[in-house]
Write a protein that holds these residues in place. Structure first.
Motif, short mmCIF file in Angstrom:
data_model
loop_
_atom_site.label_atom_id
_atom_site.label_comp_id
_atom_site.label_asym_id
_atom_site.label_seq_id
_atom_site.Cartn_x
_atom_site.Cartn_y
_atom_site.Cartn_z
N TRP A 99 -5.07 3.13 -2.26
CA TRP A 99 -5.38 1.80 -2.80
C TRP A 99 -6.27 1.06 -1.82
CZ3 TRP A 99 -2.19 -3.15 -2.21
CH2 TRP A 99 -2.48 -4.07 -3.21
N LYS A 134 2.37 1.91 -3.36
CA LYS A 134 1.38 2.57 -4.22
C LYS A 134 1.43 4.08 -4.03
CE LYS A 134 -1.52 -0.21 -6.59
NZ LYS A 134 -2.09 0.09 -7.93
N THR A 194 0.83 -1.21 0.00
CA THR A 194 0.00 0.00 0.00
C THR A 194 0.87 1.26 0.00
OG1 THR A 194 -1.66 -1.25 1.23
CG2 THR A 194 -1.93 1.14 1.16
N GLU A 253 -1.11 -1.38 6.77
CA GLU A 253 -0.14 -1.24 5.68
C GLU A 253 0.37 0.20 5.57
OE1 GLU A 253 0.18 -3.06 2.13
OE2 GLU A 253 0.54 -4.81 3.37
N LEU A 269 -5.61 -2.37 5.55
CA LEU A 269 -5.16 -1.22 4.77
C LEU A 269 -4.46 -0.20 5.68
CD1 LEU A 269 -7.76 0.50 2.47
CD2 LEU A 269 -5.90 1.72 3.52
#
Length: 421
Positions: free
Chosen positions: A186, A149, A146, A229, A226
């Motif tokens: 993301w 990204k 993540t 991350e 998420l």
DNA sequence: TCTGGGGTCCTAGGACCC
DNA sequence: TCTGGGGTCCTAGGACCC
């Protein structure tokens, strides 16, 4: 040896593929629409600068595009798939652990010795992919997928980054997170973005700092992963060996709507043929088949959509067996008097064919199928799709997808190879 | 006139079993 | 008035991704 996750992402991938083979496109705005020239699925930077969003219906933005002399090229998935393989091949020189995440992106684990930097490796990746394939890429590096990204997001946009940004153990990580809108994280789609913004969580940094309980309650364990991350705690593993797929769908919108039962049957046979080919290419067999048909939901006219799922027993990869089942499904859901615009088939219960093949050695009829289909697959690979067909679909029908402006399949079709004159 | 196609994962609720 | 408990499997729907 220190390691980090890199996300390598091709810039404007489809548009870049087109430009590799046609230099005249280099300084022009380029868009690639979806099948039937429906929605925009790829935009060059010039098009993004015009404020045209991804997914925009082509007909709505066409006047603006034409005013700027944009090239509108129907999607050419054979070309893009082949270019993707070339990019992935170059990347495989840089790491053993690679996840081919999508047609234009890969996650990879980079290792360095103490005298190297991740950013240097990132720059070398970029240089080499460009040299061998002609495709420009951006590289984001950080502790988790993540975060990589997020790094990639900045690598693409910042002129200083020059396409490569290393955020691993970086003092700038908080700053980088604070400059990414929460909607661009993301795993945060439009629904969650709306919910988060309404509660004052506007950036990736805000989300990183949100309490676990709160996140879990509103975004399930997916949201919690998420957030972890974003904090640098890896929760989403690299998926290195491609896991066996669970579903395989082939569906299309028709070139134009049809009320005809025969046309629908022809379309379904075509989709089943494509799906079964994919199945065999991946050495899989299917345990269920779903057939669906739909009217055009954008038209103010009577709507109907239905689907039916049938068990394939024993599991099979035979076009003939799957076709017969699909057609019997169609007979169950078809209603006369509607204008159908879309149909498709989904194969489920996928399993490696060799595992279900025991039954098949006893089945002489099936063995004949196998040999026949292998031969048909071979001929179609050699002479072009549908050189040999499975009966019952006309090669042209109103249901056929339109490809208004497709570029030549330079790398996968002999008749369309680039000519130098 | 004109609005893509192909996937994944999670959760809740119902059916069913012992 | 009262109406097991625990487990599995399946499906639909909702969220997400490229």
């Amino acid at each position: 040896m220190p390691s980090a996750i890199a996300l390598v992402d091709c810039n404007n991938f489809y548009a870049s593929c087109e430009r590799v083979f046609d230099a005249r496109l280099v300084d022009r705005p380029v868009v690639v629409p979806s099948n039937n020239d429906g929605n925009i699925v790829a935009r060059s930077n010039e098009v993004k600068a015009l404020g045209i969003e991804n997914g925009a219906p082509l007909f709505k933005v066409r006047p603006l595009l034409e005013a700027h002399d944009a090239a509108i090229l129907s999607s050419n998935y054979e070309l893009y798939g082949d270019m993707s393989n070339r990019v992935m091949t170059v990347l495989s020189d840089f790491a053993d652990e690679i996840e081919n995440y999508s047609i234009d992106e890969a996650f990879m684990r980079l290792h360095i010795n103490p005298r190297e930097s991740f950013a240097e490796i990132g720059r070398e990746i970029r240089r080499r992919v460009l040299k061998y394939t002609g495709i420009p890429v951006s590289v984001g590096i950080a502790e988790t997928k993540t975060l990589s990204k997020i790094a990639n997001h900045h690598a693409k946009r910042s002129s200083k980054a020059n396409g490569v940004l290393d955020l691993a153990r970086s003092p700038y990580q908080e700053l980088a997170l604070s400059r990414v809108p929460v909607a661009d994280v993301w795993g945060v789609g439009s629904r969650y973005a709306e919910m988060l913004e309404a509660r004052g969580i506007k950036t990736a940094l805000d989300l990183r700092n949100a309490p676990d309980e709160w996140v879990r309650d509103r975004m399930t364990v997916v949201g919690l992963r998420l957030v972890q991350e974003l904090r640098g705690v890896a929760c989403i593993p690299l998926e290195i060996t491609p896991l066996t797929k669970k579903l395989l769908t082939v569906s299309r919108s028709f070139g134009s709507a049809t009320e005809s039962y025969d046309e629908l049957r022809a379309a379904i046979v075509y989709y089943v043929s494509r799906a079964a080919e994919k199945l065999r290419r991946q050495k899989l067999a299917a345990g269920s088949i779903t057939v669906f048909i739909e009217t055009d939901r954008f038209k103010p006219e009577p709507q109907y959509a239905n689907a039916v799922t049938l068990t394939v027993a024993p599991k099979s990869d035979s076009t003939f067996e799957l076709r017969d089942l699909a057609l019997s499904g169609m007979a169950k859901i078809f209603r006369a008097g509607f204008r159908y615009r879309r149909a498709g088939v989904t194969l489920g219960g996928l399993e490696l064919a060799e595992r279900v093949s025991l039954r098949l050695w006893e089945n002489e009829r099936y063995e004949r199928h196998q040999r026949l289909m292998a031969e048909i697959d071979r001929l179609n690979a050699k002479y072009g799709r549908d050189a040999v067909r499975y009966g019952l679909f006309q090669s042209e029908g109103v249901w056929r997808t339109r490809f208004g402006q497709r570029s030549p399949r330079y790398t996968t079709c002999w008749d369309e190879i680039m000519r130098v004159v």
